[in-house]
Design a protein around this motif. Sequence first.
Motif, short mmCIF file in Angstrom:
data_model
loop_
_atom_site.label_atom_id
_atom_site.label_comp_id
_atom_site.label_asym_id
_atom_site.label_seq_id
_atom_site.Cartn_x
_atom_site.Cartn_y
_atom_site.Cartn_z
N LEU A 1 -13.50 2.52 -2.84
CA LEU A 1 -12.42 3.50 -2.64
C LEU A 1 -12.66 4.68 -3.56
CD1 LEU A 1 -9.28 1.18 -2.64
CD2 LEU A 1 -10.41 2.20 -0.66
N PHE B 1 -7.78 -2.90 3.86
CA PHE B 1 -6.79 -3.18 2.81
C PHE B 1 -5.44 -3.43 3.45
CE2 PHE B 1 -10.02 -1.76 0.09
CZ PHE B 1 -9.67 -2.05 -1.22
N LEU C 1 0.86 -1.18 0.00
CA LEU C 1 0.00 0.00 0.00
C LEU C 1 0.90 1.23 0.00
CD1 LEU C 1 -2.53 -1.11 2.74
CD2 LEU C 1 -2.81 -1.27 0.27
N HIS D 1 -7.76 2.88 4.21
CA HIS D 1 -8.91 2.00 4.43
C HIS D 1 -8.51 0.88 5.40
CE1 HIS D 1 -12.28 -0.65 3.66
NE2 HIS D 1 -12.86 0.33 2.99
N ALA E 1 -6.25 3.45 -0.45
CA ALA E 1 -6.25 2.07 0.03
C ALA E 1 -5.55 1.98 1.39
CB ALA E 1 -5.59 1.14 -0.98
#
Length: 111
Positions: free
Chosen positions: A90, A40, A28, A37, A34
């Motif tokens: 997203l 993720f 990531l 979040h 992402a």
Amino acid sequence: VSQISGGDASVGVILQRAPDGTVVIKRLIPGGTAAAHPNFKAGDTVVGVDGIQIDGLALADVVLLLKGPAGSKVDVEMVSGDTTPHMYTLVRRLDGSSAAKPRPSHGHVWT
């Protein structure tokens, strides 16, 4: 791996093709949507994007599905730890940390 470029916004992940042919999140990108979040993480398997099952798609095509206009939403279907797919939404954005111009490197693709 072909060069992927453009000004479209992204979600801030680096993808790779696993030995079994699945598409997994390698990393990531800090500051990307992402990374912000809670569901993720690296190692998650991406199975669909905006309702399109990605099994058999080239990695570059998966990247193109994830990219889009800044501020637009993308639904990502993932498997994480278990075999039950989960759908997450997203928002794509343009910023330095989200790799606005993805670069392929050693089988990995930024998006």
